[in-house]
Scaffold this motif. Structure first.
Motif, PDB file in Angstrom:
ATOM      1  N   PHE A   1       0.818  -1.210   0.000  1.00 13.91           N
ATOM      2  CA  PHE A   1       0.000   0.000   0.000  1.00 13.91           C
ATOM      3  C   PHE A   1       0.854   1.264   0.000  1.00 13.91           C
ATOM      4  O   PHE A   1       0.539   2.226  -0.686  1.00 13.91           O
ATOM      5  CB  PHE A   1      -0.946   0.002   1.212  1.00 13.91           C
ATOM      6  N   GLY A   2       1.934   1.255   0.769  1.00 11.10           N
ATOM      7  CA  GLY A   2       2.870   2.368   0.767  1.00 11.10           C
ATOM      8  C   GLY A   2       2.364   3.607   1.479  1.00 11.10           C
ATOM      9  O   GLY A   2       1.171   3.769   1.705  1.00 11.10           O
TER      10      GLY A   2
ATOM     11  N   THR B   1      18.505  12.264 -16.048  1.00 11.01           N
ATOM     12  CA  THR B   1      18.035  11.844 -14.741  1.00 11.01           C
ATOM     13  C   THR B   1      16.763  11.036 -14.939  1.00 11.01           C
ATOM     14  O   THR B   1      15.802  11.537 -15.506  1.00 11.01           O
ATOM     15  CB  THR B   1      17.765  13.054 -13.845  1.00 11.01           C
ATOM     16  N   LEU B   2      16.812   9.811 -14.512  1.00  9.96           N
ATOM     17  CA  LEU B   2      15.653   8.940 -14.692  1.00  9.96           C
ATOM     18  C   LEU B   2      14.940   8.772 -13.356  1.00  9.96           C
ATOM     19  O   LEU B   2      15.555   8.833 -12.303  1.00  9.96           O
ATOM     20  CB  LEU B   2      16.101   7.571 -15.213  1.00  9.96           C
ATOM     21  N   LYS B   3      13.655   8.539 -13.420  1.00  8.79           N
ATOM     22  CA  LYS B   3      12.886   8.411 -12.194  1.00  8.79           C
ATOM     23  C   LYS B   3      12.845   6.961 -11.729  1.00  8.79           C
ATOM     24  O   LYS B   3      12.721   6.046 -12.538  1.00  8.79           O
ATOM     25  CB  LYS B   3      11.461   8.893 -12.433  1.00  8.79           C
ATOM     26  N   SER B   4      12.944   6.769 -10.430  1.00 10.80           N
ATOM     27  CA  SER B   4      12.824   5.406  -9.895  1.00 10.80           C
ATOM     28  C   SER B   4      11.921   5.448  -8.667  1.00 10.80           C
ATOM     29  O   SER B   4      12.314   5.052  -7.582  1.00 10.80           O
ATOM     30  CB  SER B   4      14.198   4.828  -9.554  1.00 10.80           C
ATOM     31  N   ARG B   5      10.710   5.951  -8.862  1.00  9.59           N
ATOM     32  CA  ARG B   5       9.785   6.080  -7.731  1.00  9.59           C
ATOM     33  C   ARG B   5       9.127   4.736  -7.427  1.00  9.59           C
ATOM     34  O   ARG B   5       7.954   4.525  -7.677  1.00  9.59           O
ATOM     35  CB  ARG B   5       8.720   7.127  -8.064  1.00  9.59           C
ATOM     36  N   CYS B   6       9.948   3.822  -6.901  1.00  7.83           N
ATOM     37  CA  CYS B   6       9.399   2.501  -6.622  1.00  7.83           C
ATOM     38  C   CYS B   6       9.767   2.080  -5.206  1.00  7.83           C
ATOM     39  O   CYS B   6      10.675   2.616  -4.601  1.00  7.83           O
ATOM     40  CB  CYS B   6       9.945   1.486  -7.616  1.00  7.83           C
ATOM     41  N   ALA B   7       8.997   1.128  -4.698  1.00  6.72           N
ATOM     42  CA  ALA B   7       9.357   0.512  -3.431  1.00  6.72           C
ATOM     43  C   ALA B   7      10.300  -0.641  -3.751  1.00  6.72           C
ATOM     44  O   ALA B   7      10.103  -1.351  -4.731  1.00  6.72           O
ATOM     45  CB  ALA B   7       8.109   0.000  -2.734  1.00  6.72           C
ATOM     46  N   LEU B   8      11.323  -0.797  -2.941  1.00  7.69           N
ATOM     47  CA  LEU B   8      12.287  -1.858  -3.195  1.00  7.69           C
ATOM     48  C   LEU B   8      12.061  -3.000  -2.207  1.00  7.69           C
ATOM     49  O   LEU B   8      12.025  -2.781  -0.994  1.00  7.69           O
ATOM     50  CB  LEU B   8      13.706  -1.295  -3.057  1.00  7.69           C
ATOM     51  N   LEU B   9      11.876  -4.184  -2.745  1.00  4.80           N
ATOM     52  CA  LEU B   9      11.819  -5.378  -1.908  1.00  4.80           C
ATOM     53  C   LEU B   9      13.011  -6.230  -2.309  1.00  4.80           C
ATOM     54  O   LEU B   9      13.062  -6.726  -3.425  1.00  4.80           O
ATOM     55  CB  LEU B   9      10.503  -6.138  -2.137  1.00  4.80           C
TER      56      LEU B   9
ATOM     57  N   ARG C   1       5.828   6.513   7.301  1.00  9.08           N
ATOM     58  CA  ARG C   1       5.392   5.794   6.099  1.00  9.08           C
ATOM     59  C   ARG C   1       4.561   4.567   6.451  1.00  9.08           C
ATOM     60  O   ARG C   1       3.528   4.294   5.848  1.00  9.08           O
ATOM     61  CB  ARG C   1       6.612   5.359   5.281  1.00  9.08           C
ATOM     62  N   LEU C   2       5.046   3.810   7.447  1.00  8.93           N
ATOM     63  CA  LEU C   2       4.323   2.596   7.822  1.00  8.93           C
ATOM     64  C   LEU C   2       2.947   2.923   8.384  1.00  8.93           C
ATOM     65  O   LEU C   2       1.962   2.243   8.094  1.00  8.93           O
ATOM     66  CB  LEU C   2       5.138   1.791   8.835  1.00  8.93           C
ATOM     67  N   ALA C   3       2.875   3.986   9.174  1.00  5.00           N
ATOM     68  CA  ALA C   3       1.596   4.363   9.766  1.00  5.00           C
ATOM     69  C   ALA C   3       0.618   4.817   8.671  1.00  5.00           C
ATOM     70  O   ALA C   3      -0.571   4.484   8.703  1.00  5.00           O
ATOM     71  CB  ALA C   3       1.800   5.463  10.795  1.00  5.00           C
TER      72      ALA C   3
ATOM     73  N   ALA D   1       0.646   3.840   5.548  1.00  6.63           N
ATOM     74  CA  ALA D   1       0.225   2.642   4.820  1.00  6.63           C
ATOM     75  C   ALA D   1      -0.856   1.904   5.598  1.00  6.63           C
ATOM     76  O   ALA D   1      -1.847   1.429   5.039  1.00  6.63           O
ATOM     77  CB  ALA D   1       1.419   1.729   4.566  1.00  6.63           C
ATOM     78  N   SER D   2      -0.670   1.841   6.908  1.00  8.74           N
ATOM     79  CA  SER D   2      -1.634   1.143   7.748  1.00  8.74           C
ATOM     80  C   SER D   2      -3.015   1.796   7.653  1.00  8.74           C
ATOM     81  O   SER D   2      -4.040   1.112   7.585  1.00  8.74           O
ATOM     82  CB  SER D   2      -1.125   1.148   9.195  1.00  8.74           C
ATOM     83  N   ALA D   3      -3.042   3.110   7.603  1.00  6.03           N
ATOM     84  CA  ALA D   3      -4.324   3.813   7.475  1.00  6.03           C
ATOM     85  C   ALA D   3      -4.943   3.552   6.107  1.00  6.03           C
ATOM     86  O   ALA D   3      -6.151   3.366   5.980  1.00  6.03           O
ATOM     87  CB  ALA D   3      -4.114   5.305   7.682  1.00  6.03           C
ATOM     88  N   ARG D   4      -4.105   3.514   5.101  1.00  3.48           N
ATOM     89  CA  ARG D   4      -4.596   3.292   3.739  1.00  3.48           C
ATOM     90  C   ARG D   4      -5.300   1.952   3.601  1.00  3.48           C
ATOM     91  O   ARG D   4      -6.267   1.816   2.868  1.00  3.48           O
ATOM     92  CB  ARG D   4      -3.415   3.312   2.780  1.00  3.48           C
TER      93      ARG D   4
END
Ligand code: ADP
Ligand code: MG
Length: 702
Positions: free
Chosen positions: A307-308, A427-435, A579-581, A583-586
């Protein structure tokens, strides 16, 4: 673009269409001509007005477009320039959309739409449109339109252009020739569309004039264009096999994330209903990789990651990331790879890659010189760029190469990747979550060694992860029994299912299968979860309540002050809580981040710190272990020993400090000899001291 003979009746048909339906659009373009020089028209507008024109456009696009552009020259608009506009169609019908891997010979010459990710792009370069050739016999200048990739010279010195009519040799005069900007890009199939481990297929696309320079690697696009073939060459030979390429007519961007996932109003109703379920978090967690036993905290964290948090743009131009980065470190065979594969299939947008780079661009991006660029430099996107607005699942991240290692800092925190090499500056965009998953260097995870010594990653990089989980595989009778039962039953369920489907004399019934499949049945199906995530990310932007803010602040402040002078948390960890909080609300589709959300974030971070941030000697959690690899207490001890060595060196005749003396002095200060020896070894390994004579130490001068 191929130039053709004018078809007067077709020109007239187009002219009628433009005058009736596009007059105001053309006038708008004319106001900004020549900066703007394309007329964009929706396919359905043409279809509605004259379906025969629309059909011609799909089947004989070169002819249709050439004549449409001729017709555009005849349209009267209030402008001092005579307009020469490109005619660009967008929004093609679904029947003309095609997956790159499905392109066949009968599609060649047709107008089609392919969607995918931009993997590479060359520099913008001029391409000859009309060549001016000088006859070497009479000096006349002969113009030849270029409509192919190979330079076309005049076959003779044409008399109708004032030449001598003889067969001659010619010299190309570039200053008198006409050029157009051109660029080549490579589109790769969207990873979501791929089944299993299939390799994405690619197609080269040529862009011309005002289409160039707008597209960056990592962009998601729909290219509407004409498919055609290009002859392959081997050295100077021309082969009968052709490559498929595309001439772009227009490019539509798919900037908005999650728009690929369709959420109907029925889905929405179901999502809203589910969001009120009191067991929502538990059910979400149970829907993550149900074949994998245990890993409760990890799975909860993965749900939050999906969710992020919220990305924030500040008035001063800074951007704070909302994506949550997670690292799994642990023993081999603990289902790390399995989890990553599962998540990459579950997430609405994702890329799965291994740290051992499979392409030159690796995890980040690179400027490369290969066949694609035909001798020029090409900018190529790596996994984190391709995963823009999604999740990048990187297995064995510890095996990444040096380039990636340095670029990853920026990619994770600023969510951008800069490439400056060989004249390419981008400049390239990397707006991702990393796992990410990493294996310990020595094969097995050692709880008593600092993290960064075990995995081949610098502490500075580790500290950029919001969460780091160590997954240990320690024998434990009870857990082992449960795990074995779970795995064996999973297999049995699979066996029964296969047996039932395929064996002629199966003794199993449908209900046996259903009964067994229960343990691996996710509460929410992946399709539903995907829709839920897409819906939440599109619509829900929760705001912290005062209470949540207070809880997080107090936890942070208490944590830092509870451990005397030790610096335990850094502001970076504080952001992880937020961030975690969020995501939790989302997940609840809540507009507010409440106390519960704050406590959930604290609980998860607590769990992770207990496992990887615990200082074994003091029993305290110490973020320094993650950030620098040594705990505060180790650090203090090493400082003390350095002081002792310095003093002994100053006092002794030969300027060295003997090992025995150091230990003795340290014991007076209350340190055990074992600890001192350990510290001496570490100091020596770090290069802070050296051993000029056996058993004697000196401090390294810088
Ligand atoms: P890793 O990448 O951590 O080395 P893998 O993902 O390759 O491990 O897992 C090895 C195998 O063991 C997989 O088939 C996985 O399903 C199984 N396995 C390991 N741990 C579990 C678990 N907790 N529950 C179910 N299966 C597991
Ligand atoms: Mg693995």
């Amino acid at each position: 673009m191929v130039r053709l003979l004018k078809d007067e009746s077709l020109v007239a048909q187009w002219q009628k269409f433009f005058e009736e339906y596009c007059k105001s659009d053309i006038e708008t373009v004319a106001l900004e001509y020549p900066e703007k020089r394309s007329l964009y028209v929706d396919y359905w507008k043409i279809d509605e007005a004259d379906s025969r024109l629309a059909e011609l456009l799909l089947n004989q696009p070169y002819k249709a477009i050439f004549n449409a552009e001729e017709a555009l020259k005849n349209i009267d608009v209030a402008s001092e320039n005579s307009l020469k506009l490109h005619f660009r169609v967008v929004n093609l019908p679904d029947t003309s959309r095609i997956l790159i891997r499905r392109i066949r010979a009968n599609h060649l010459g047709k107008l089609m739409a392919v969607d995918g990710l931009v993997k590479k792009r060359t520099e913008v370069r001029p391409k000859l449109l009309v060549g001016a050739f000088q006859c070497q016999k009479c000096g006349a200048i002969i113009r030849v339109e270029q409509d192919e990739d190979i330079l076309k010279e005049p076959s003779e010195c044409f008399e109708d252009q004032g030449g001598c009519g003889r067969v001659s040799s010619f010299k190309l005069l570039t200053s008198l020739s006409e050029f157009i900007d051109s660029q080549k890009i490579e589109i790769q199939e969207n990873p979501e569309g791929l089944r299993g481990g299939a390799q994405p297929e690619r197609i080269s696309v040529y862009l011309e004039d005002d289409l160039v320079g707008e597209i960056a690697p990592g962009d998601r696009v729909i290219v509407n264009g004409i498919l055609h073939s290009m002859q392959r060459r081997r050295g100077t030979y021309r082969l009968t096999a052709f490559d498929k390429t595309m001439d772009a007519i227009s490019v539509e961007s798919q900037e908005l994330a999650f728009e690929e996932v369709e959420v109907t109003s029925e889905d929405e109703k179901e999502i809203l209903r589910v969001s009120k379920d009191p067991d929502l978090y538990k059910k979400m967690k149970e829907s993550i990789a149900p074949t994998i036993y245990g890993m409760d905290v990890e799975k909860e964290a993965l749900v939050l990651q999906l969710f992020g948090g919220l990305a924030k743009e500040m008035p001063d131009g800074t951007r704070i990331r909302g994506d949550i980065h997670t690292l799994l470190v642990g023993d081999p065979g603990t289902a790390k790879s399995q989890i990553l594969t599962y998540m990459s299939k579950l997430a609405p947008r994702s890329v799965y890659a291994s740290g051992k780079a499979s392409s030159a661009a690796g995890l980040t991006a690179a400027a490369v010189r290969d066949e694609f660029g035909e001798g020029q430099w090409t900018l190529e996107a790596g996994a984190l760029v391709l995963a823009d607005m999604g999740i990048a699942c990187i297995d064995e991240i510890d095996k990444m190469d040096e380039n990636d290692r340095s670029a990853l800092h920026q990619a994770m925190e600023q969510q951008e990747i800069s490439v400056a090499k060989a004249g390419i500056n981008a400049t390239l965009k990397s707006r991702c979550a990393l796992l990410a998953a990493a294996n310990p260097k020595l094969g097995r995870f050692d709880e008593f060694l600092p993290l960064h010594e075990q995995i081949n990653m610098p502490p500075a990089l580790l500290s950029r992860f919001d969460l780091i989980f160590s997954i240990l595989d320690k024998p434990d009778r009870e857990r082992d029994t449960d795990l074995a039962t779970h795995i064996l039953l999973t297999h049995k369920a699979g066996e029964v299912s296969e047996n039932l489907d395929r064996s002629k004399k199966s003794k199993y019934k449908m209900k046996d299968k259903e009964e067994l499949m229960k343990i691996v049945q996710p509460t929410f199906t992946p399709e539903f979860l995907r829709k839920y995530v897409a819906y939440a990310k599109r619509n829900i932007f929760p705001v912290m309540t005062d209470e949540a803010l207070r809880i997080i602040r107090e936890y942070y402040v208490n944590f830092r002050s509870s451990s005397e002078e030790a610096i335990t948390f850094t502001p970076r960890q504080l952001e992880a809580f937020v961030r975690l909080a969020e995501a939790s609300a989302r997940i609840r589709l809540s507009e507010e981040v409440t106390a519960d959300d704050a406590n959930r974030a604290i609980h998860i971070i607590d769990q992770y710190l207990k496992r990887v941030g615990l200082d074994r000697e003091t029993g305290r959690i110490d973020i320094d272990i993650i950030a620098t690899g040594i705990s505060r207490s180790q650090h203090d001890r090493m400082r003390l020993i350095m002081d002792i060595i310095q003093r002994l060196c100053n006092e002794s005749k030969d300027g060295n400090a003997a090992r025995g003396d150091i230990i003795q002095e340290a014991e007076i200060e209350g340190l055990e000899s074992g600890k001192v020896e350990e510290a001496l070894d570490r100091l020596k390994r770090n290069g802070q001291i050296y051993e000029p004579v056996h058993g004697k130490y000196k401090i390294t001068e810088y």
